[in-house]
Design a protein around this motif. Structure first.
Motif, mmCIF file in Angstrom:
data_model
loop_
_atom_site.group_PDB
_atom_site.id
_atom_site.type_symbol
_atom_site.label_atom_id
_atom_site.label_comp_id
_atom_site.label_asym_id
_atom_site.label_seq_id
_atom_site.Cartn_x
_atom_site.Cartn_y
_atom_site.Cartn_z
ATOM 1 N N GLU A 16 42.924 36.011 44.601
ATOM 2 C CA GLU A 16 41.961 37.052 44.225
ATOM 3 C C GLU A 16 40.642 36.863 44.957
ATOM 4 O OE1 GLU A 16 40.213 40.325 42.545
ATOM 5 O OE2 GLU A 16 42.310 39.763 42.692
ATOM 6 N N ARG A 19 41.124 38.015 48.440
ATOM 7 C CA ARG A 19 41.268 39.466 48.523
ATOM 8 C C ARG A 19 39.923 40.165 48.328
ATOM 9 N NH1 ARG A 19 41.776 43.884 45.475
ATOM 10 N NH2 ARG A 19 41.351 42.764 43.573
ATOM 11 N N SER A 20 39.091 39.661 47.439
ATOM 12 C CA SER A 20 37.848 40.354 47.105
ATOM 13 C C SER A 20 36.677 39.958 48.001
ATOM 14 C CB SER A 20 37.483 40.083 45.647
ATOM 15 O OG SER A 20 37.249 38.709 45.446
#
Length: 42
Positions: A16, A19-20
């Motif tokens: 995450e 991805r962010s």
């Protein structure tokens, strides 16, 4: 099976975070497109 019960949670957090995180080479590669104006029905 892994001996670390938190390995999956750490992997999810890493995924995450990756991805962010904004990519440095993706800084405004193309200008923002103007929004199409909505047509009013009269």
């Amino acid at each position: 099976m892994s001996s670390d019960p938190y390995a999956v949670l750490r992997a999810l957090l890493r995924a995450e975070a990756a991805r962010s995180t904004p990519k440095p080479e993706a800084k405004m590669t193309e200008p923002p497109r103007p929004r199409p104006q909505q047509q009013k029905r009269g």
